[in-house]
Scaffold this motif. Structure first.
Motif, PDB file in Angstrom:
ATOM      1  N   LEU A 558      30.534  31.214  49.452  1.00 51.29           N
ATOM      2  CA  LEU A 558      32.047  32.454  49.359  1.00 51.29           C
ATOM      3  C   LEU A 558      32.912  31.074  49.763  1.00 51.29           C
ATOM      4  CD1 LEU A 558      30.777  34.327  52.395  1.00 51.29           C
ATOM      5  CD2 LEU A 558      30.813  35.070  49.490  1.00 51.29           C
ATOM      6  N   ARG A 559      32.713  29.539  49.648  1.00 54.08           N
ATOM      7  CA  ARG A 559      33.532  28.537  49.336  1.00 54.08           C
ATOM      8  C   ARG A 559      33.909  28.482  47.585  1.00 54.08           C
ATOM      9  NH1 ARG A 559      31.044  25.453  51.844  1.00 54.08           N
ATOM     10  NH2 ARG A 559      31.274  25.877  54.142  1.00 54.08           N
ATOM     11  N   GLY A 560      32.923  28.205  47.038  1.00 55.93           N
ATOM     12  CA  GLY A 560      32.959  28.052  45.511  1.00 55.93           C
ATOM     13  C   GLY A 560      34.110  28.945  44.678  1.00 55.93           C
ATOM     14  N   TYR A 561      34.230  29.921  45.851  1.00 57.80           N
ATOM     15  CA  TYR A 561      34.862  30.947  45.197  1.00 57.80           C
ATOM     16  C   TYR A 561      36.160  30.827  45.181  1.00 57.80           C
ATOM     17  CZ  TYR A 561      37.532  35.409  43.118  1.00 57.80           C
ATOM     18  OH  TYR A 561      37.811  36.389  42.488  1.00 57.80           O
ATOM     19  N   GLY A 565      37.804  26.513  42.749  1.00 57.46           N
ATOM     20  CA  GLY A 565      38.317  28.211  41.991  1.00 57.46           C
ATOM     21  C   GLY A 565      38.120  28.232  40.107  1.00 57.46           C
ATOM     22  N   THR A 566      37.547  27.169  39.991  1.00 59.89           N
ATOM     23  CA  THR A 566      37.133  27.568  38.503  1.00 59.89           C
ATOM     24  C   THR A 566      36.429  28.539  38.228  1.00 59.89           C
ATOM     25  OG1 THR A 566      35.661  25.609  38.882  1.00 59.89           O
ATOM     26  CG2 THR A 566      37.694  24.901  38.363  1.00 59.89           C
ATOM     27  N   GLU A 567      36.824  28.918  36.856  1.00 62.81           N
ATOM     28  CA  GLU A 567      36.341  30.223  36.480  1.00 62.81           C
ATOM     29  C   GLU A 567      34.611  29.962  36.619  1.00 62.81           C
ATOM     30  OE1 GLU A 567      35.401  32.627  32.350  1.00 62.81           O
ATOM     31  OE2 GLU A 567      36.962  31.262  32.246  1.00 62.81           O
ATOM     32  N   TRP A 650      48.376  29.395  40.419  1.00 63.72           N
ATOM     33  CA  TRP A 650      48.595  31.540  39.962  1.00 63.72           C
ATOM     34  C   TRP A 650      48.085  32.336  39.950  1.00 63.72           C
ATOM     35  CZ3 TRP A 650      52.026  28.591  35.631  1.00 63.72           C
ATOM     36  CH2 TRP A 650      53.574  26.938  36.438  1.00 63.72           C
ATOM     37  N   PRO A 651      47.091  32.218  38.922  1.00 63.15           N
ATOM     38  CA  PRO A 651      45.510  33.553  38.822  1.00 63.15           C
ATOM     39  C   PRO A 651      45.692  33.912  40.256  1.00 63.15           C
ATOM     40  CG  PRO A 651      45.127  31.184  36.960  1.00 63.15           C
ATOM     41  CD  PRO A 651      46.719  31.017  38.363  1.00 63.15           C
TER      42      PRO A 651
END
Length: 969
Positions: A558-561, A565-567, A650-651
């Protein structure tokens, strides 16, 4: 015949008396007495002529005659002292003739050798036997006297090396030299002479074999001592490609060996060593004969007989399969079938004792893994794979236990190494070739799952026990980290999944290592197919991992989301959660509080692929939006605000805004407790520069405002103690923030602001928000249209500053889009109060009249007609008859002009609906004069080409004619 016999049995005497041999005089006349006394000098000249000239003559027929003469002299005059004295020279001469190309010469030489043995003393006999044994075994090289070569000397027999292009044979030395010169390679003649020497060596052995068979019968005792050296050579040469050599060696074998089986069994090790050594010989005929002989030797053998040679047998067999000489490769194929059958029988616990089977597996398996699968030759790799598959199926658990780690690792690596390497190239250029790389990967993986290597891995999996697993886990972890190739990496992941499912809770001691390796692999993997496979394996392992380790895995996922936060990290999170929901749903249920809110927000990820993955996870969690909002508000709010709207990304801001919009539309009642803090967070993001996707914030403001429409009142603060106290949801603050967004110069952003403003008016339907916004909206409605490239400004999708993140400074901003402005105006009027309506009715009618002019776009005119309908309905609801009458009369001429817009049917339809609205049950809200005017304009529409417009016009006319006009004072 009688004179000839008398001549030969005269011990050389009569022959020496011939004048033709004793002098240089002319031929002896007829009638000369042949029995004159001779001399020793004549006999010496005869022997010297034969031994020095005839035996080494360049012409084959002369050498043949010399061989006949020597054999004849040995047979009929062998006891003569001169013959006995010259026996060593005769032995050397006959040895020279053993390699002659003429069969008669060879036969005579071999017979002469047996005669020399009969006439010689003990030392001569021993020397002769040793020389013949050395010639046959190739252990000694006899010095051959050089034979003078002339242009006409025949070097090869007919057809040995082919013919010239014009059909002439290549036999003589002169022809070979001419061929070498014509090819521009003069050094080629040395190659030809090397072949000639090799042919002579073969002929020498064949000639020696003729004489050795007869000598063996005479000297059985002396020959027996040489059997250990002879038997291996003779056994192999019985399979020589030359039929004549086979025949000769077969004759010697029969002469030496009384019992074939006992002799072979007694010298089995020596024969095996000889054959294995000759399989690597530079001479192709030796390699071919060794392969055929070894195939014959190994048939029906037990492990005790061939076990010590089994690994070398496989090594040389695999080498011979790829021999450059086709006939050798064919012979190696025969040997391969024999060795394969023998090995399978020796390794099969049902056919061989367990101990012998274990040793056989230990001998064969490493060769197949290290030299078979690792070979660059496709044929050898195929042989190794086929053999391994059968060997593993026939062997037992105990036989494979010491080799299981290496076996599984090699099988996994071979999934990619045995695949056609051209597929990797095709996959890299799939887009250029016009097909999908994902489909190609799926096809490759499907093929690998049905391969023999996959079958072998399945058998290994059934044979494993937990002790083997402890040795296998490090191998699998290494394969996960450093595996090469699509099929290998996916196969490794699939094997781990199957292994975990089989041993379940027994795998707990190894889950930590496997999870660490797989998690690193999933994060760093670029191929989506491999990432999915690793994630699936990680889910299988996590299912049986200790709860604390699984909890840490879920938290890291979950932390990796959001961090980083990269795609790629978000895709990792999506894939992991999906696989956990599929394969470890029960274990994941314990972490539902952490997982479900994050999945809910991730449903609106900017990447459609990632959003689709999270939608699958959401379906697996079997929860509705309203339920999630009611159960996890404290977990959801930080995700939408702190990690979403207040993020520096921003995303992430846009995603949180889209999530709020979706939640407000799907579960407005459940979202109501969070409306205050969410609206406050949204309004904080509206000021400042415009970033890409900021329009989503305006959409969220409008959607969140719609949640107030249900009760019609300002929502109270939430009473949940776990939530931070929300700021008061003040409609005026929302209105001011959205109105401020109208001042931006980006056209798409201003359109989004107008759409949001419309939703705010509709949502806060219990508040009169028209007065603060009326000035801006009415000013935009009466503004002159700004044309650009022949199109009205409001119809342009892009204006100055469109698509840019920074506002452009202009002296005067462009007018607001008219269509959206009129729609906002209509929404604002739906909730206006009576006081505001009295004040703004007149100015609104003027603005609408300007907006309905023919020079405005048809969309704006339709929006203006719809807005005027809303105003009439609102004035009627507020019982403001006077204001309604004034509004209708002032706007009627402009509306009637819309009847004559022959290009746009939607405009005529909207105008008819506006008139239809004026016809009420209590009568027409128009004076009589206006009624007649409307009827006159309607006449043109009753014949309209558009059927829908015509039908509506007829209905309006009929109602209008039957209605009473408004009374005038």
């Amino acid at each position: 015949r009688a004179p000839t016999d008398s001549l030969l049995f005269s011990h050389f005497t009569s022959l020496a008396d011939l004048p033709a041999l004793t002098s240089s005089s002319p031929a002896t006349p007829s009638g000369v007495d042949l029995y004159l006394l001779g001399s020793d000098s004549a006999r010496e000249k005869i022997m010297c002529r034969i031994l020095d000239e005839y035996i080494y003559h360049t012409r084959a027929e002369v050498r043949c005659s010399g061989a006949v003469w020597l054999t004849t002299i040995l047979k009929y005059s062998g006891q003569h002292p001169m013959v006995v004295a010259r026996l060593p020279d005769i032995h050397e001469a006959l040895s020279q003739l053993l390699g002659d190309t003429g069969p008669i010469t060879q036969e005579m030489a071999s017979r002469g050798m047996s005669l020399v043995y009969e006439l010689g003393d003990e030392d001569t006999k021993k020397e002769l036997v040793a020389a013949l044994v050395g010639t046959l075994s190739g252990t000694t090289t006899r010095k051959r006297r050089a034979v003078k070569v002339t242009g006409e000397t025949r070097v090869f027999e007919d057809g040995v090396i082919g013919d010239t292009p014009d059909g002439k044979s290549l036999n003589t030395y002169q022809e070979l030299c001419s061929l070498a010169n014509e090819m521009g390679q003069p050094d080629l003649i040395y190659r030809f002479m090397d072949l000639a020497n090799h042919q002579a060596a073969v002929n020498t052995r064949r000639g020696a074999a003729f004489g050795f068979a007869s000598i063996a019968k005479l000297a059985s005792g002396q020959v027996t001592a040489h059997l250990p050296a002879l038997v291996p050579k003779l056994f192999r040469m019985q399979f020589d490609p030359n039929p004549k050599v086979q025949e000769a060696m077969g004759a010697i074998w029969k002469a030496l060996v009384d019992d074939h089986k006992k002799t072979v069994d007694a010298h089995l090790d020596a024969i095996a060593r000889e054959l294995l050594g000759e399989m690597g010989n530079r001479l192709w005929r030796n390699r071919e004969s060794a392969c055929l002989a070894l195939a014959d030797l190994l048939q029906g053998r037990r492990y005790q007989e061939v076990g010590k040679h089994l690994d070398e047998v496989w090594t040389m067999t695999l080498r011979a399969v790829d021999d450059i000489k086709e006939s050798v490769a064919v012979a190696a194929g025969t040997l391969l079938r024999t060795v394969r059958s023998l090995s399978l029988r020796l390794c099969d616990v049902s056919l061989t004792a367990s101990g012998d089977a274990s040793m056989a597996v230990a001998a064969v398996l490493p060769v197949l893994l290290n030299k078979g699968l690792a070979s660059d030759v496709v044929a050898i790799r195929q042989v190794a794979v086929e053999m391994l598959t059968k060997l593993v199926k026939g062997s037992g658990k105990e036989q494979l236990r010491p080799h299981m780690g290496g076996l599984v690792n090699c099988m996994l690596e071979s999934l990619s190494s045995l695949e056609d390497s051209r597929l990797n190239y095709i996959e890299q250029h799939a887009d250029r070739a016009g097909f999908s790389a994902d489909k190609l990967q799926s096809s490759r993986l499907a093929a690998s799952r049905s391969s023999p290597m996959a079958d072998t891995l399945s058998v290994c999996l059934r044979l494993l026990d937990i002790e083997m697993v402890s040795e296998l886990v490090p191998v699998l972890c290494t394969g996960v980290r450093s595996g090469v190739g699509l099929n290998t990496r996916v196969g490794t992941a699939a094997f781990i999944s199957s292994l975990t499912d089989r041993f379940t809770l027994d795998m707990r001691p190894f889950c930590g290592k496997l999870i660490q390796s797989l998690e690193d692999a999933v994060r760093g993997e670029r191929s989506k197919a491999v990432r999915k496979a690793y994630a699936s394996a990680l889910a299988h392992v996590g299912k049986h991992a200790p709860p604390a380790r699984l909890a840490r895995l879920v938290e890291d996922t979950l932390r990796g989301y959001s961090d980083p936060g990269t795609e790629e990290s978000r895709h990792f999170c999506a894939v992991m959660l999906r696989e956990l929901s599929l394969h470890a749903s029960d274990a994941l249920e314990a972490h539902r509080t952490l997982v479900l809110p994050q999945v809910l927000v991730a449903l609106y990820d900017p990447s459609p692929e990632i959003a689709l993955l999270f939608s699958e996870v959401w379906e697996g969690l079997t929860s509705t939006l309203s339920t999630a909002l009611r159960l996890y508000p404290s977990e959801l709010l930080p995700l939408l605000t702190t990690q979403g709207l207040h993020s520096s990304s921003w995303p992430a801001k846009a995603q949180a805004s889209r999530a709020i919009s979706a939640l407000a539309g799907s579960a407005p009642e459940a979202l109501r407790p969070l409306a205050g803090p969410l609206m406050s967070a949204l309004l904080q993001e509206l000021p400042g520069r415009i970033w890409e996707g900021k329009e989503a914030v305006l959409e969220a403001v409008g959607a969140l405002a719609q949640t107030c429409k249900v009760s019609g009142e300002i929502l109270p603060p939430t009473t949940d103690s776990l939530l931070p106290p929300p700021s008061e949801l003040d409609p005026s603050k929302v209105l001011i923030a959205v109105m401020a967004a109208l001042e931006k110069k980006k056209v798409t952003f201003r359109k989004a602001a107008l759409a949001s403003l419309e939703q705010v008016f509709l949502g806060f339907n219990s508040h009169d928000l028209l007065p603060p916004a009326a000035a801006v909206l009415l000013e935009a409605a009466v503004a002159e249209p700004l044309a650009k490239e022949g199109l009205p400004r409001e119809d342009n999708d892009r204006g100055e500053g469109a698509g840019k993140k920074v506002d452009l400074e202009e002296d005067k901003p462009a007018p607001l889009p008219l269509t959206e402005t009129l729609q906002c105006l209509g929404a604002a009027w739906k909730a206006t109060s009576a006081s505001s309506a009295i004040v703004l009715a007149s100015s609104t009618s003027v603005a609408l009249a300007a907006a309905l002019q023919p020079d405005r776009s048809w969309a704006a005119r339709c929006a203006g007609l719809a807005t005027s309908k809303s105003i009439v309905e609102r004035l009627s609801a507020l019982k403001l008859e006077e204001q309604m009458k004034t509004f209708v009369i002032s706007l009627l001429p402009t509306v009637l002009n819309c009847f004559h817009d022959l290009k746009i049917a939607q405009v005529r339809t909207a105008a008819l609906e506006w008139v239809q609205l004026l016809i009420r049950e209590e009568g027409l809200c128009l004076p009589a004069a206006s009624k007649e005017t409307v009827l006159q304009h309607l006449e043109a529409l009753t014949a309209d080409k558009n059927a829908a417009v015509k039908s509506l016009a007829l209905r309006v006319r009929d109602k209008l004619q039957g209605s009473a006009p408004m009374e005038t004072e």
